[in-house]
Design a protein around this motif. Structure first.
Motif, mmCIF file in Angstrom:
data_model
loop_
_atom_site.group_PDB
_atom_site.id
_atom_site.type_symbol
_atom_site.label_atom_id
_atom_site.label_comp_id
_atom_site.label_asym_id
_atom_site.label_seq_id
_atom_site.Cartn_x
_atom_site.Cartn_y
_atom_site.Cartn_z
ATOM 1 N N GLY A 1 0.810 -1.208 0.000
ATOM 2 C CA GLY A 1 0.000 0.000 0.000
ATOM 3 C C GLY A 1 0.844 1.258 0.000
ATOM 4 O O GLY A 1 2.003 1.244 0.435
ATOM 5 N N THR A 2 0.248 2.342 -0.487
ATOM 6 C CA THR A 2 0.922 3.629 -0.481
ATOM 7 C C THR A 2 -0.121 4.721 -0.285
ATOM 8 O O THR A 2 -1.322 4.454 -0.301
ATOM 9 N N ASP A 3 0.325 5.941 -0.094
ATOM 10 C CA ASP A 3 -0.586 7.039 0.213
ATOM 11 C C ASP A 3 0.047 8.354 -0.226
ATOM 12 O O ASP A 3 1.256 8.439 -0.460
ATOM 13 N N VAL A 4 -0.776 9.381 -0.332
ATOM 14 C CA VAL A 4 -0.302 10.744 -0.509
ATOM 15 C C VAL A 4 -1.269 11.636 0.275
ATOM 16 O O VAL A 4 -2.479 11.439 0.219
ATOM 17 N N THR A 5 -0.719 12.558 1.046
ATOM 18 C CA THR A 5 -1.539 13.435 1.880
ATOM 19 C C THR A 5 -1.469 14.859 1.339
ATOM 20 O O THR A 5 -0.443 15.527 1.472
ATOM 21 N N CYS A 6 -2.559 15.302 0.721
ATOM 22 C CA CYS A 6 -2.630 16.672 0.213
ATOM 23 C C CYS A 6 -4.055 16.949 -0.247
ATOM 24 O O CYS A 6 -4.807 16.016 -0.556
ATOM 25 N N PRO A 7 -4.464 18.217 -0.290
ATOM 26 C CA PRO A 7 -5.812 18.558 -0.766
ATOM 27 C C PRO A 7 -5.954 18.237 -2.247
ATOM 28 O O PRO A 7 -4.967 18.171 -2.985
ATOM 29 N N SER B 1 -1.711 15.548 -7.755
ATOM 30 C CA SER B 1 -1.335 15.377 -9.157
ATOM 31 C C SER B 1 -1.948 14.106 -9.735
ATOM 32 O O SER B 1 -2.286 13.163 -9.015
ATOM 33 N N HIS B 2 -2.058 14.097 -11.057
ATOM 34 C CA HIS B 2 -2.551 12.902 -11.735
ATOM 35 C C HIS B 2 -1.628 11.726 -11.445
ATOM 36 O O HIS B 2 -2.093 10.588 -11.269
ATOM 37 N N ALA B 3 -0.338 11.995 -11.414
ATOM 38 C CA ALA B 3 0.635 10.919 -11.194
ATOM 39 C C ALA B 3 0.475 10.299 -9.810
ATOM 40 O O ALA B 3 0.538 9.070 -9.655
ATOM 41 N N ASP B 4 0.268 11.134 -8.780
ATOM 42 C CA ASP B 4 0.092 10.600 -7.431
ATOM 43 C C ASP B 4 -1.221 9.826 -7.314
ATOM 44 O O ASP B 4 -1.288 8.791 -6.657
ATOM 45 N N TRP B 5 -2.283 10.357 -7.907
ATOM 46 C CA TRP B 5 -3.557 9.631 -7.900
ATOM 47 C C TRP B 5 -3.377 8.246 -8.535
ATOM 48 O O TRP B 5 -3.789 7.231 -7.976
ATOM 49 N N ASP B 6 -2.748 8.214 -9.699
ATOM 50 C CA ASP B 6 -2.535 6.942 -10.396
ATOM 51 C C ASP B 6 -1.692 5.980 -9.562
ATOM 52 O O ASP B 6 -1.966 4.775 -9.511
ATOM 53 N N ARG B 7 -0.655 6.500 -8.920
ATOM 54 C CA ARG B 7 0.231 5.645 -8.115
ATOM 55 C C ARG B 7 -0.533 4.997 -6.972
ATOM 56 O O ARG B 7 -0.378 3.793 -6.713
ATOM 57 N N VAL B 8 -1.342 5.777 -6.269
ATOM 58 C CA VAL B 8 -2.079 5.236 -5.127
ATOM 59 C C VAL B 8 -3.124 4.214 -5.583
ATOM 60 O O VAL B 8 -3.213 3.119 -5.022
ATOM 61 N N ILE B 9 -3.901 4.554 -6.600
ATOM 62 C CA ILE B 9 -4.938 3.639 -7.079
ATOM 63 C C ILE B 9 -4.307 2.377 -7.665
ATOM 64 O O ILE B 9 -4.791 1.260 -7.448
#
Length: 255
Positions: A107-113, A118-126
């Motif tokens: 699992g991974t996560d990103v914490t930000c509004p 970013s599209h890249a962070d959304w893609d990475r988490v999903i």
């Protein structure tokens, strides 16, 4: 708790007899809960395949298991890569001849509004938290059909509640919970059990490295969650647990 001491796991003889010779594939096995799961099942006599994005971490855990007499194998791969995910399942079976338990733990996560997400962070988490379990379950089920097997998806209280600045994580974990229940309904007639384990806060690098000021007294030892996973797997063959929640006594994200 990034490193888990294998000597802290003493297997009950009856439990060891049930797991001896079984093969368990743990994703995200190089640290945290994944490492705790790897140590516990190895101590119980299972063959443990440790998958992790970081091969060095996976090999470090594998070396500890081997030093204690365990049968293990390390694979460095990205769970969200279809080719790599299929290869990891195939490699597990090539190495040990079977795949009895799949633990979708990576699992991974990103914490930000959301306006900064970013599209890249959304893609990475999903891709890691949801697409990966889909891929691995898809490929593992091919080998488990008829002979039985168990898929356990490690979800989070983030699949039950929501808090700000974690939209990608919540989407992935709510999705994983839905996927898990759907697979439970679909695969049960094929003798494959599927369980979603909703874990509360744990004392692992996943939280400690990102939130250095976190109150560790509100967190649980990942070994406790590993024990819950084992309890699910020890249920009689005619019983399945579709969902279970394991939280600290002082869990802050749950009433």
């Amino acid at each position: 708790m990034s490193n888990v001491n294998v000597s802290s796991y003493v297997a009950d003889p009856a439990e060891a007899a049930l797991f001896a010779g079984k093969t368990v594939l743990v994703t995200g096995g190089g640290s945290g809960l994944g490492a705790a799961l790897s140590h516990m099942f190895s101590a119980c006599g299972a063959n443990v395949v440790i998958g992790d994005l970081n091969l060095d971490k996976a090999q470090t855990v594998a070396s500890l298991l081997e030093a204690a007499g365990g049968k293990t194998h390390a694979i460095g791969f990205n769970v969200g890569d279809p080719v790599a995910a299929e290869r990891a399942v195939d490699e597990t079976i090539e190495r040990f001849g079977t795949l009895d338990v799949l633990l979708n733990n990576a699992g991974t996560d990103v914490t930000c509004p959301i306006d900064e997400l970013s599209h890249a962070d959304w893609d990475r988490v999903i891709r890691t938290n949801l697409y990966g379990p889909f891929l691995l379950s898809k490929y593992a089920a091919k080998h488990m059909r008829g002979s039985g097997g168990h898929i356990i998806n490690i979800s989070s209280t983030a699949a039950k509640r929501a808090w700000p600045n974690a939209s990608a994580y919540h989407a992935s974990k709510w999705g994983l919970l839905g996927l898990s229940h759907a697979l439970h309904a679909e695969l049960r007639p094929q003798k494959i059990k599927v369980t979603a384990l909703i874990a509360g806060g744990m004392s692992t690098p996943f939280l400690l490295d990102r939130f250095p000021g976190i109150d560790v007294s509100t967190l649980q030892d990942p070994a406790n969650v590993a024990q819950a996973v084992k309890a699910v797997l020890l249920m009689p063959a005619q019983t399945v647990i579709p969902e279970i929640m394991v939280i600290p006594m002082q869990e802050t994200s749950w009433p």
